[in-house]
Design a protein around this motif. Structure first.
Motif, short mmCIF file in Angstrom:
data_model
loop_
_atom_site.label_atom_id
_atom_site.label_comp_id
_atom_site.label_asym_id
_atom_site.label_seq_id
_atom_site.Cartn_x
_atom_site.Cartn_y
_atom_site.Cartn_z
N PHE A 6 94.98 -18.02 22.77
CA PHE A 6 95.44 -17.19 21.50
C PHE A 6 94.59 -17.38 20.55
O PHE A 6 93.68 -18.34 20.37
N THR A 7 94.78 -16.49 19.36
CA THR A 7 94.23 -16.71 18.15
C THR A 7 95.08 -17.04 17.10
O THR A 7 96.19 -16.77 17.29
N ASN A 34 101.01 -33.68 25.14
CA ASN A 34 100.45 -34.24 26.70
C ASN A 34 101.66 -34.35 27.92
O ASN A 34 101.56 -33.91 28.98
N ASP A 35 102.81 -35.02 27.13
CA ASP A 35 103.97 -34.91 28.15
C ASP A 35 104.40 -33.57 28.47
O ASP A 35 105.28 -33.47 29.55
N SER A 36 104.48 -32.58 27.81
CA SER A 36 104.77 -31.36 27.99
C SER A 36 103.93 -30.47 29.15
O SER A 36 104.31 -29.39 29.52
N GLU A 40 94.51 -30.21 28.47
CA GLU A 40 93.21 -30.19 27.33
C GLU A 40 93.92 -28.97 26.24
O GLU A 40 94.45 -28.05 26.60
N TYR A 41 93.61 -29.10 25.10
CA TYR A 41 93.61 -28.40 24.04
C TYR A 41 92.63 -28.12 23.07
O TYR A 41 92.16 -29.04 22.43
N HIS A 42 91.90 -26.97 22.94
CA HIS A 42 90.86 -26.76 22.35
C HIS A 42 90.92 -25.80 21.04
O HIS A 42 91.64 -24.84 21.43
N ILE A 43 90.51 -25.98 19.98
CA ILE A 43 90.62 -24.98 18.94
C ILE A 43 89.26 -24.62 18.30
O ILE A 43 88.59 -25.71 18.02
N PHE A 44 88.99 -23.41 18.20
CA PHE A 44 87.30 -22.94 17.72
C PHE A 44 87.90 -22.38 16.46
O PHE A 44 88.65 -21.45 16.31
N ALA A 54 92.24 -20.79 20.08
CA ALA A 54 92.55 -21.83 21.09
C ALA A 54 92.97 -21.52 22.43
O ALA A 54 93.25 -20.46 22.92
N PHE A 55 92.69 -22.69 23.40
CA PHE A 55 92.97 -22.25 24.68
C PHE A 55 93.51 -23.93 25.00
O PHE A 55 93.10 -24.89 24.62
N GLN A 56 94.43 -23.86 25.77
CA GLN A 56 95.22 -24.91 26.47
C GLN A 56 95.07 -25.02 27.96
O GLN A 56 95.43 -23.81 28.64
N LYS A 57 94.69 -25.86 28.69
CA LYS A 57 94.71 -25.94 30.18
C LYS A 57 96.13 -26.81 30.38
O LYS A 57 96.29 -27.70 29.99
N LEU A 58 96.94 -26.03 31.15
CA LEU A 58 98.24 -26.51 31.34
C LEU A 58 98.50 -27.07 32.91
O LEU A 58 97.87 -26.49 33.85
#
Length: 107
Positions: A6-7, A34-36, A40-44, A54-58
């Protein structure tokens, strides 16, 4: 592994402050994410437009749906509301992105 991309939009002049606040992320917020199920969570930052990507690996059985109601998340949103575009409840204005390509590793 599911990915959520997402942006968001940063307000002008807050580039360094946004990074500083994330460099000092609260331990209880990090543990909650992390518990949810966020692996990984990256924001550029696009420095020209101030658009945040942003992207999250779930994890497969992630539980992120309840995060917006969590008091720690709401407190973080209020903390960040002065430097980015938000809704009235201080949640960031997120624009979900559709995946259109993924490069797979050749074995």
């Amino acid at each position: 592994m599911p990915v959520h991309a997402f942006t968001m939009q940063l307000k002008p002049g807050f580039e360094e402050e946004y990074k500083r606040r994330h460099d000092l992320i609260w331990p209880d917020l990090q543990a909650l994410l992390n518990d949810s199920g966020i692996e990984e969570y990256h924001i550029f930052l696009d420095e020209k437009s101030l658009k945040l990507f942003a992207f999250q690996k779930l994890k497969a059985n992630h539980t992120t749906q309840g995060l917006p109601q969590n008091p720690i998340v709401k407190k973080w949103w209020a903390y960040m509301a002065d430097i980015m575009e938000t809704h009235e409840d201080h949640s960031p204005v997120e624009i979900p992105l559709k995946e259109v390509f993924e490069l797979q590793k050749n074995d």
